[in-house]
Design an enzyme around this catalytic site. Sequence first.
Site, PDB file in Angstrom:
ATOM      1  N   ASN A 210       0.843  -1.200   0.000  1.00 24.90           N
ATOM      2  CA  ASN A 210       0.000   0.000   0.000  1.00 24.90           C
ATOM      3  C   ASN A 210       0.875   1.246   0.000  1.00 24.90           C
ATOM      4  O   ASN A 210       2.097   1.151  -0.027  1.00 24.90           O
ATOM      5  CB  ASN A 210      -0.948  -0.030   1.209  1.00 24.90           C
ATOM      6  CG  ASN A 210      -0.179  -0.130   2.510  1.00 24.90           C
ATOM      7  OD1 ASN A 210       0.610   0.736   2.838  1.00 24.90           O
ATOM      8  ND2 ASN A 210      -0.385  -1.229   3.236  1.00 24.90           N
ATOM      9  N   ASP A 279      -4.215  -6.242   5.028  1.00 25.69           N
ATOM     10  CA  ASP A 279      -5.275  -7.047   5.653  1.00 25.69           C
ATOM     11  C   ASP A 279      -5.256  -8.489   5.164  1.00 25.69           C
ATOM     12  O   ASP A 279      -5.703  -9.389   5.856  1.00 25.69           O
ATOM     13  CB  ASP A 279      -6.641  -6.417   5.362  1.00 25.69           C
ATOM     14  CG  ASP A 279      -6.806  -5.100   6.110  1.00 25.69           C
ATOM     15  OD1 ASP A 279      -6.267  -5.005   7.234  1.00 25.69           O
ATOM     16  OD2 ASP A 279      -7.432  -4.178   5.573  1.00 25.69           O
ATOM     17  N   ASP A 306      -4.790  -9.679  12.878  1.00 30.90           N
ATOM     18  CA  ASP A 306      -4.826  -8.259  13.248  1.00 30.90           C
ATOM     19  C   ASP A 306      -3.897  -8.071  14.450  1.00 30.90           C
ATOM     20  O   ASP A 306      -4.195  -8.520  15.563  1.00 30.90           O
ATOM     21  CB  ASP A 306      -6.266  -7.835  13.577  1.00 30.90           C
ATOM     22  CG  ASP A 306      -6.370  -6.329  13.721  1.00 30.90           C
ATOM     23  OD1 ASP A 306      -5.542  -5.742  14.448  1.00 30.90           O
ATOM     24  OD2 ASP A 306      -7.265  -5.741  13.089  1.00 30.90           O
ATOM     25  N   PHE A 323      -4.469   3.356  14.793  1.00 27.92           N
ATOM     26  CA  PHE A 323      -4.674   4.376  13.768  1.00 27.92           C
ATOM     27  C   PHE A 323      -5.832   3.944  12.880  1.00 27.92           C
ATOM     28  O   PHE A 323      -6.077   2.747  12.711  1.00 27.92           O
ATOM     29  CB  PHE A 323      -3.406   4.550  12.919  1.00 27.92           C
ATOM     30  CG  PHE A 323      -2.501   5.615  13.468  1.00 27.92           C
ATOM     31  CD1 PHE A 323      -1.747   5.383  14.611  1.00 27.92           C
ATOM     32  CD2 PHE A 323      -2.432   6.860  12.866  1.00 27.92           C
ATOM     33  CE1 PHE A 323      -0.939   6.372  15.136  1.00 27.92           C
ATOM     34  CE2 PHE A 323      -1.626   7.862  13.385  1.00 27.92           C
ATOM     35  CZ  PHE A 323      -0.880   7.621  14.518  1.00 27.92           C
TER      36      PHE A 323
HETATM   37  O1  C5P Z   1      -9.121  -2.403  11.072  1.00 27.44           O
HETATM   38  P1  C5P Z   1      -8.073  -1.562  10.475  1.00 27.44           P
HETATM   39  O2  C5P Z   1      -7.037  -2.320   9.724  1.00 27.44           O
HETATM   40  O3  C5P Z   1      -8.548  -0.404   9.667  1.00 27.44           O
HETATM   41  O4  C5P Z   1      -7.367  -0.918  11.783  1.00 27.44           O
HETATM   42  C1  C5P Z   1      -6.305  -0.053  11.686  1.00 27.44           C
HETATM   43  C2  C5P Z   1      -5.433  -0.196  12.884  1.00 27.44           C
HETATM   44  O5  C5P Z   1      -5.154  -1.564  13.145  1.00 27.44           O
HETATM   45  C3  C5P Z   1      -4.091   0.458  12.689  1.00 27.44           C
HETATM   46  O6  C5P Z   1      -3.662   0.929  13.943  1.00 27.44           O
HETATM   47  C4  C5P Z   1      -3.227  -0.686  12.194  1.00 27.44           C
HETATM   48  O7  C5P Z   1      -1.853  -0.470  12.459  1.00 27.44           O
HETATM   49  C5  C5P Z   1      -3.782  -1.852  12.964  1.00 27.44           C
HETATM   50  N1  C5P Z   1      -3.700  -3.139  12.262  1.00 27.44           N
HETATM   51  C6  C5P Z   1      -2.872  -4.137  12.743  1.00 27.44           C
HETATM   52  N2  C5P Z   1      -2.838  -5.348  12.105  1.00 27.44           N
HETATM   53  C7  C5P Z   1      -3.586  -5.582  11.009  1.00 27.44           C
HETATM   54  C8  C5P Z   1      -4.418  -4.567  10.526  1.00 27.44           C
HETATM   55  C9  C5P Z   1      -4.468  -3.364  11.165  1.00 27.44           C
HETATM   56  O8  C5P Z   1      -2.166  -3.914  13.714  1.00 27.44           O
HETATM   57  N3  C5P Z   1      -3.508  -6.744  10.428  1.00 27.44           N
END
Ligand code: C5P
Length: 407
Positions: A210, A279, A306, A323
């Site tokens: 990204n 993701d 996550d 974030f």
């Molecule tokens: O749910 P989303 O991905 O939008 O959430 C964003 C937050 O979750 C950010 O703080 C990002 O660094 C964290 N995140 C994470 N691991 C993932 C996806 C998102 O730590 N696999």
Amino acid sequence: MQSLINKKILLGVTGGIAAYKSAELVRLLIKAGAEVRVVMTPAAREFVQPLTYQALSGHRVYVDLFDAEADSAMDHIELARWCDLLLVAPASADFIGKMAAGYADNLLLTLCLASRQAVAVAPAMNQQMFANAATAANLEQLNARGTLVWGPDSGEQACGDVGPGRMLEPAHLLANIEAHFQPGRLQGVELLLTAGPTREAIDPVRYISNRSSGKMGYALARAALRAGAKVTLVSGPVSLAPPAGAKLIAVESAQEMYAAVMQAVAHSDIFIACAAVSDYRVEQQAEHKIKKSTQAMTLALVPNEDILAAVSALHQRPFCVGFAAETRDLEKYALGKLDAKHLDMIAANLVADGSGGFETDVNRLEVFWPGGGHSIAQASKQEVAKQLIDLIGERYTGALSAEPGSA
Ligand code: C5P
């Protein structure tokens, strides 16, 4: 109040019209209890006589490399070691460029290279020179190496132009110096941070990723270090200089980031998930480069763990900050994540309206915590990071004192 008692300040003056203001700064520093020595570049002498600084500081002023060498009491290396802070004010565009390139062809440049102490610069130049990409790149490089960049201010300039480039006023510089010596709010706190994008391999040469540049996360790491934290930075692939003083763990994929975070988290008091973690990953990574064909191709993707949710679900968890980068309904999505991932705080920004986010040098944040929030107005990522770290410090210390059993 003599806030700078026993503090040793080495003031470097370079060739700029703002040099006259540094005389006032010397006076303010002495009044605040500091011991001040002044070093001038040869060009600075064209603006102000060394005698002015000598009278105000009560010490001889150094100009040439050989002046310092001739003074058996204090050669140039000793001068660099003597100070608690080396401040170059005014710092001309030329001096900043030479500092960024590592030149040492005058005494002050030599001191900047030889100093193990904090070095700060207060840029002062014409607004067009400040706006030049070369100056911006030089300042960015200094900042990335840990040099404190104070200012510049914006306003009317000696040449008649109006815009950013004026040196900060002496009283403002004094306030920055005082703040620099205040123990940071995060003194001794272990802070773990993720930054940058992740890369999910498709085959040995291709990947999904990204637009994250890592700039916000790296700025946060530096702001946290300045607030006194011990910083571990788990970073995806970025082209940024590592923040001096942080422990850097370089990773590529979300799985590697997850493993690195889970290993480091046990010692952490605060966790900031600033990385734009992919993701999904490719279910089956090809062993060899996939050959081109005329057929349509389908990649099967599976969700990544996550990381933030996993950290916040730990039994003994750090203070968790997430974030949220969104293209719409910022508050709704941010509050949703705050709740779903059981966070202590979330910093949200719109990535579609040009006010900040991915790749840019500026940002603007809406910060939420259970039962409250705060807006951080658009500013450089450095400034936004400082304000967010202040806010995290406030909430973190508040959370500690609210714990049952704590004093
Ligand atoms: O749910 P989303 O991905 O939008 O959430 C964003 C937050 O979750 C950010 O703080 C990002 O660094 C964290 N995140 C994470 N691991 C993932 C996806 C998102 O730590 N696999």
